[in-house]
Write a protein that holds these residues in place. Structure first.
Motif, PDB file in Angstrom:
ATOM      1  N   GLN A  66       0.838  -1.199   0.000  1.00  0.00           N
ATOM      2  CA  GLN A  66       0.000   0.000   0.000  1.00  0.00           C
ATOM      3  C   GLN A  66       0.867   1.241   0.000  1.00  0.00           C
ATOM      4  N   GLY A 111      -2.690   7.020   0.298  1.00  0.00           N
ATOM      5  CA  GLY A 111      -3.772   7.508  -0.536  1.00  0.00           C
ATOM      6  C   GLY A 111      -4.336   6.500  -1.516  1.00  0.00           C
ATOM      7  N   LYS A 112      -3.788   5.302  -1.505  1.00  0.00           N
ATOM      8  CA  LYS A 112      -4.269   4.269  -2.418  1.00  0.00           C
ATOM      9  C   LYS A 112      -4.706   3.033  -1.654  1.00  0.00           C
ATOM     10  N   GLU A 113      -5.441   2.175  -2.350  1.00  0.00           N
ATOM     11  CA  GLU A 113      -5.888   0.932  -1.734  1.00  0.00           C
ATOM     12  C   GLU A 113      -4.737  -0.040  -1.566  1.00  0.00           C
ATOM     13  N   ASP A 162      -2.945  -3.239  -2.302  1.00  0.00           N
ATOM     14  CA  ASP A 162      -2.913  -4.067  -3.507  1.00  0.00           C
ATOM     15  C   ASP A 162      -2.307  -5.441  -3.249  1.00  0.00           C
TER      16      ASP A 162
END
Length: 126
Positions: A39, A42-44, A46
């Motif tokens: 991760q 600001g992002k999911e 993965d």
């Protein structure tokens, strides 16, 4: 109950290698499939790689195929992620997870895992 502790993260130049380890507590480690996720802020989170309970099957995200290798040692309650040919886009916090996913979607999704480690930072510079 399974507790997971990752180690092995750090900073490396592009093209280098790192080996992450995830040590598990609990007598039921060998019953669980294990996964690695990553991760960035600001992002999911993965999916990176997963391995079945007996190491009979492994699964990889397309972005890491041929560069990363997941393995496990049930006698040591440990799962590993060998990362070679690292790229700057591999920079992330890496998490290991334990669970009982059934479908491929579950195996490659965070929802398929019940227990998570605290994460270890991997930074790849260009």
């Amino acid at each position: 109950q399974v507790q997971l502790v990752e180690s092995g993260g750090g900073s490396v130049q592009a093209g280098g290698s790192l080996r992450l380890s995830c040590a598990a507590s609990g007598r039921t480690f060998s019953s669980y499939a294990m996964g690695w996720f990553r991760q960035v802020p600001g992002k999911e989170r993965d999916f990176v790689a997963a391995i079945s309970w007996n190491a009979g099957r492994t699964y990889y995200a397309d972005s890491v195929k041929g560069r990363f290798t997941i393995s496990r040692d049930n006698a040591k309650n440990t799962v590993y992620l060998q990362m070679n040919s690292l790229k700057p886009e591999d920079t992330a916090v890496y998490y290991c997870a334990a669970g009982l996913p059934i479908t491929t979607a579950q195996r490659m999704g965070a929802d398929g895992y019940k227990y998570w480690g605290q994460g270890t930072q991997v930074t790849v510079s260009s």
